[in-house]
Design a protein around this motif. Sequence first.
Motif: not given
Length: 108
Positions: A83-108
Amino acid sequence: MVDPRTAVAAVVDPEIRVITIDELGILRAVEKDPATGRVTVTITPTYTGCPAMDVIRADIRRALAAAGHADADVRTVYSPAWSTDWISAAGRAKLAAAGIAPPPATPG
């Protein structure tokens, strides 16, 4: 000899080269049998039939061998499904910095 988890966690995803398999959430477990020294790595593909899995398995074995762990087993599990929920915060930041918008993590 490098810790096997450290070696495997540094493997870069072959399709999204800005993120590691650990940050992407593909890496599920790394275990070393204390009696035999055999390392077992468990991974989950982002989807069934992912064409990058053969490359990822080879890269894991290569990283482990370079770290001094030549006896390794790489297992692929499909449940629970990735699940995209498994992408770590660091991974999300790297994807965003590369211009790849990861889906937001599911709250909870």
